[in-house]
Design a protein around this motif. Structure first.
Motif, short mmCIF file in Angstrom:
data_model
loop_
_atom_site.label_atom_id
_atom_site.label_comp_id
_atom_site.label_asym_id
_atom_site.label_seq_id
_atom_site.Cartn_x
_atom_site.Cartn_y
_atom_site.Cartn_z
N VAL A 58 0.82 -1.21 0.00
CA VAL A 58 0.00 0.00 0.00
C VAL A 58 0.85 1.26 0.00
CG1 VAL A 58 -1.69 1.32 1.33
CG2 VAL A 58 -2.00 -1.14 1.01
N ARG A 62 0.85 4.10 -2.95
CA ARG A 62 0.60 5.52 -2.65
C ARG A 62 1.80 6.39 -3.01
NH1 ARG A 62 -4.32 7.53 -2.46
NH2 ARG A 62 -5.67 6.48 -0.99
N ALA A 87 -6.99 1.23 -0.38
CA ALA A 87 -6.10 2.23 -0.97
C ALA A 87 -6.27 2.35 -2.49
CB ALA A 87 -4.65 1.90 -0.64
N CYS A 99 -11.63 -0.20 -5.44
CA CYS A 99 -11.21 0.53 -4.24
C CYS A 99 -12.43 0.89 -3.43
CB CYS A 99 -10.44 1.78 -4.66
SG CYS A 99 -9.88 2.78 -3.28
N SER A 101 -12.19 3.02 -0.76
CA SER A 101 -11.93 4.29 -0.08
C SER A 101 -12.78 5.40 -0.67
CB SER A 101 -10.45 4.65 -0.22
OG SER A 101 -10.22 5.95 0.29
#
Length: 111
Positions: A58, A62, A87, A99, A101
C-alpha cells in the motif's frame, strides 16, 4: 494534472507463489497493465519473510501515485485483499476488486 495521462499501477509478486515462474508472472503483470491502460510504475516482490507486506504494498502504491495494484493471481495477495482495496483497485486476470476508499485521489508526489 493532465486528465489524458494513463492511470498508474504497481505490480505485486509473491515469491513463494511464483516459484520458478517469475518471468512469466512479471510478463503477465506488464501485459495486464497495458491491456487495462495503466502505466506500470513499479513491482513489489514479497515473500513469507517480508516484514509487513501489506504496508509495503500500500505504501509503495501511494508513493508512486498508483490507483491500482496488479497481481498474476489472487494467491499473490492472499489475505490482503480488503486492506489493499482500501487504498486502490486490485486487478488480476480473473478478478477486479474496486477501491473502497472514499478518497480515490492519488497522493501528490513531491518530485
Amino acid at each position: 494534472m493532465n486528465n489524458n495521462m494513463p492511470s498508474k499501477a504497481i505490480g505485486v509478486l509473491s515469491l513463494d507463489v511464483t516459484g520458478p515462474h517469475l518471468l512469466r508472472d512479471e510478463r503477465l503483470i506488464t501485459e495486464l497493465a497495458q491491456r487495462r491502460g495503466y502505466t506500470l510504475t513499479g513491482l513489489v516482490t514479497i515473500s513469507d519473510d517480508t516484514f509487513m507486506p501489506t504496508t509495503l504494498i500500500v505504501s509503495t502504491a501511494r508513493g508512486k501515485g498508483a490507483v491500482a495494484v496488479i497481481a498474476p493471481s489472487m494467491a499473490h495477495v492472499n489475505n490482503r485483499v480488503r486492506a489493499i482495496a482500501l487504498a486502490c483497485d486490485l486487478i488480476t486476470p480473473t478478478k477486479f476488486v474496486a477501491c473502497t476508499s472514499i478518497d480515490r485521489s492519488p497522493r501528490p508526489s513531491h518530485e
